[in-house]
Design an enzyme around this catalytic site. Structure first.
Site, mmCIF file in Angstrom:
data_model
loop_
_atom_site.group_PDB
_atom_site.id
_atom_site.type_symbol
_atom_site.label_atom_id
_atom_site.label_comp_id
_atom_site.label_asym_id
_atom_site.label_seq_id
_atom_site.Cartn_x
_atom_site.Cartn_y
_atom_site.Cartn_z
ATOM 1 N N HIS A 1 0.825 -1.209 0.000
ATOM 2 C CA HIS A 1 0.000 0.000 0.000
ATOM 3 C C HIS A 1 0.864 1.266 0.000
ATOM 4 C CE1 HIS A 1 -4.131 -1.747 1.137
ATOM 5 N NE2 HIS A 1 -3.351 -2.729 0.746
ATOM 6 N N ASP B 1 -5.859 5.969 2.325
ATOM 7 C CA ASP B 1 -5.984 4.575 1.897
ATOM 8 C C ASP B 1 -7.392 4.090 2.237
ATOM 9 O OD1 ASP B 1 -5.725 1.675 1.906
ATOM 10 O OD2 ASP B 1 -3.569 1.975 1.983
ATOM 11 N N THR C 1 -5.868 0.496 -3.498
ATOM 12 C CA THR C 1 -4.652 -0.122 -4.037
ATOM 13 C C THR C 1 -4.972 -1.382 -4.842
ATOM 14 O OG1 THR C 1 -4.355 -1.351 -1.995
ATOM 15 C CG2 THR C 1 -3.134 0.707 -2.188
ATOM 16 N N ASP D 1 -7.593 -10.604 -2.993
ATOM 17 C CA ASP D 1 -8.027 -10.280 -4.358
ATOM 18 C C ASP D 1 -7.355 -11.134 -5.434
ATOM 19 O OD1 ASP D 1 -5.561 -9.188 -3.680
ATOM 20 O OD2 ASP D 1 -5.766 -7.482 -5.007
HETATM 21 C C1 UDX Z 1 -1.093 -7.118 -0.643
HETATM 22 C C2 UDX Z 1 -2.077 -8.183 -1.145
HETATM 23 O O1 UDX Z 1 -1.677 -9.473 -0.853
HETATM 24 C C3 UDX Z 1 -2.381 -7.980 -2.567
HETATM 25 O O2 UDX Z 1 -3.185 -9.042 -3.066
HETATM 26 C C4 UDX Z 1 -3.066 -6.672 -2.689
HETATM 27 O O3 UDX Z 1 -3.487 -6.474 -4.009
HETATM 28 C C5 UDX Z 1 -2.136 -5.564 -2.203
HETATM 29 O O4 UDX Z 1 -1.698 -5.848 -0.873
HETATM 30 P P1 UDX Z 1 1.283 -8.199 -1.411
HETATM 31 O O5 UDX Z 1 0.785 -9.535 -1.074
HETATM 32 O O6 UDX Z 1 2.518 -7.757 -0.778
HETATM 33 O O7 UDX Z 1 0.174 -7.069 -1.241
HETATM 34 O O8 UDX Z 1 1.468 -8.257 -3.002
HETATM 35 P P2 UDX Z 1 1.657 -7.160 -4.102
HETATM 36 O O9 UDX Z 1 0.441 -6.340 -4.235
HETATM 37 O O10 UDX Z 1 2.088 -7.872 -5.304
HETATM 38 O O11 UDX Z 1 2.815 -6.211 -3.566
HETATM 39 C C6 UDX Z 1 4.119 -6.634 -3.357
HETATM 40 C C7 UDX Z 1 5.055 -5.495 -3.668
HETATM 41 O O12 UDX Z 1 6.324 -5.835 -3.138
HETATM 42 C C8 UDX Z 1 5.228 -5.254 -5.157
HETATM 43 O O13 UDX Z 1 5.210 -3.876 -5.416
HETATM 44 C C9 UDX Z 1 6.597 -5.819 -5.461
HETATM 45 O O14 UDX Z 1 7.298 -5.132 -6.469
HETATM 46 C C10 UDX Z 1 7.307 -5.675 -4.150
HETATM 47 N N1 UDX Z 1 8.339 -6.708 -3.995
HETATM 48 C C11 UDX Z 1 8.001 -8.015 -3.871
HETATM 49 C C12 UDX Z 1 9.655 -6.319 -4.012
HETATM 50 O O15 UDX Z 1 9.968 -5.143 -4.159
HETATM 51 N N2 UDX Z 1 10.613 -7.279 -3.853
HETATM 52 C C13 UDX Z 1 10.321 -8.577 -3.714
HETATM 53 O O16 UDX Z 1 11.259 -9.372 -3.586
HETATM 54 C C14 UDX Z 1 8.973 -8.976 -3.711
#
Ligand code: UDX
Length: 451
Positions: free
Chosen positions: A18, A108, A130, A369
């Site tokens: 987020h 948010d 988000t 999601d």
């Molecule tokens: C959460 C929810 O799980 C997701 O489904 C929702 O849409 C947003 O909040 P998350 O699970 O962390 O997020 O997944 P994602 O939305 O893909 O965000 C991960 C972020 O971390 C991405 O921006 C990605 O670029 C970053 N990341 C991930 C890194 O910078 N390095 C990594 O090694 C892994």
């Protein structure tokens, strides 16, 4: 850059997925001439401040100034609402005393109480989602009583969306049981008063979600402003964008980028499940051997908290073909020419990053999601395939191997790569001068200045 004429206070929910999109949006607004204050919790202040560039960062309290690890969501959310309402109000009044009155709070959607703070102070409010427009439309229908829970049908028809199976819906809709507090927030509370917000921002772009965006725009003041990919990859106008943003995990290392540079074009499988997902230990094992026995080099992000689930000696054994790291600069990795496909949980940021950087996906959604995003990746945007789990919900090693061959070598893979180019171009166009997201951002800034 124009002279600063309006001041926005931006408050993301304090988690990785987020803060980054809202930080990127802050940079864009600042580029358009607004003054920005990014507020975050005291426990994250130092980390956010280090990556915010020229954006001013201020701290408010969520009631857990040493961090909220291990606190149950229902307790955390209530405390944040209580303490956060007070400390956000104090911050805005203080900024006013300092001669920097806030014209708009962009909060948010996971912090719906900010709308009340804005109203009490007579400040305008924009809510930032988000997640995708499609997913928000589903939650909106639940909250309006147009989609009744628990679900009775196995397939649902929602205006603006293709027919969806129950299994394509967000887990908080199809199976809210395991996470009642988070379900309440995501499905109900974040949608509760959105009609009262002055603006509704979606981190997506118009061409990607045209139909659903048009449907929502008939009743709500929605604006698509994404993708909030670091501009260095898509639109080079924002000079203050040397790094992606927040990293709540181990410091990013460039070792993986050097490793990628030794691999040939489109040859590497990148595997990552975002910042929150916790894989079943059997799933970790199946994925490990699926990757190990495939023909491809792989770069796999296994967060420290997940690493104990790797099979014994796996890291040593895969030394010649795999690199396992605890965190990477993901957009930089996805933009690397050696990447051939992305095994992803389909978190919305990861999905948007892969779409916008043209990387074919193998979807392994886990919760929230992600199933809906996976459905769109496969059937609507045709940017990937979905790995099929067995009756126990585990994607077995053979299925993983088959998916890899399909995407890396098969005709379907070629088709996906063609589509990848299209989406990459459309994402860039949305952000460029005159593109839909660019225009929406400019329109917001000009309305803010006028009123
Ligand atoms: C959460 C929810 O799980 C997701 O489904 C929702 O849409 C947003 O909040 P998350 O699970 O962390 O997020 O997944 P994602 O939305 O893909 O965000 C991960 C972020 O971390 C991405 O921006 C990605 O670029 C970053 N990341 C991930 C890194 O910078 N390095 C990594 O090694 C892994």
């Amino acid at each position: 850059m124009e002279t600063c004429r309006a001041h926005c206070l931006i408050l993301p929910f304090p988690i990785q997925g987020h803060i980054n999109p809202m930080l990127q949006f802050s940079k864009r607004l600042q580029h358009e001439g607004t003054k920005i204050t990014l507020a975050t919790t005291k426990s994250l202040f130092k980390t956010v401040n280090e990556v915010s560039g020229s954006i001013s960062v201020k701290a408010i309290s969520d009631g857990y100034d040493e961090g909220a690890n291990g606190i149950a969501p229902e307790i955390y959310l209530l405390k944040f609402q209580k303490v956060g309402s007070e400390t956000l109000t104090e911050l805005i009044l203080k900024l006013q005393d300092l001669g920097r009155p806030v014209d708009c709070i962009i909060y948010d959607a996971f912090l719906p109480w900010c709308l009340d703070v804005a109203k009490d102070l007579g400040v305008r409010a924009g809510v930032f989602f988000t997640q995708s427009c499609a997913v928000n439309n589903i939650y909106y229908h639940v909250r309006k009583g147009l989609l009744k829970l628990p679900l009775e049908a196995t397939e649902v028809d929602i205006p603006g969306l293709p027919p969806l199976l129950a299994s394509d819906l967000p887990s908080f809709v199809s199976n809210p049981g395991p996470y009642p507090a988070t379900s309440q927030l995501v499905v109900h509370d974040q949608m509760e008063k959105i009609e009262e917000a002055d603006w509704i921002f979606f981190n997506t772009f118009y061409k990607l979600e045209e139909k659903v965006n048009d449907w929502m725009a008939t009743t709500l003041p929605v604006k698509t402003i994404g993708p909030t990919i670091p501009s260095m990859y898509l639109d080079k106008r924002l000079v203050d964008d040397k790094q992606y943003g927040l990293n709540l995990f181990k410091p990013m290392t460039n070792a993986c980028v050097s490793w990628l540079s030794e691999r040939s074009i489109s040859s590497v499988v990148y595997v990552a499940f975002g910042s929150l997902a916790e894989l079943d230990v059997v799933q970790m094992e199946e994925l490990s051997w699926g990757l190990r026995t495939s023909n491809y080099h792989f770069l796999w992000v296994v967060r420290e908290s997940e690493s104990k689930k790797l099979p014994k000696d796996f890291v040593k054994e895969t030394f010649d073909k795999g690199l396992i790291i605890s965190w990477c600069p993901q957009p930089e990795v996805l933009a690397h020419k050696s990447i051939g496909c992305f095994i992803t949980h389909c978190g919305w940021n990861s999905t948007l990053e892969a779409l916008s950087l043209g990387v074919p996906m193998i979807a392994m959604p886990q919760w929230t999601d992600q199933s809906t995003n996976a459905k769109f990746v496969k059937d609507i945007w045709k940017m990937g395939i979905k790995a099929q789990p067995d009756e126990n919900g585990i994607v077995r090693r053979d299925a993983i191997g088959q998916c890899l061959i399909t995407v890396m070598e098969g005709e379907i893979g070629q088709e996906i790569r063609k589509n990848a180019k299209k989406w990459k171009d459309l994402a860039r166009q949305a952000l460029e001068e005159g593109g839909s997201s660019d225009e929406n951002t400019k329109d917001f800034v000009s309305k803010l200045i006028q009123s």
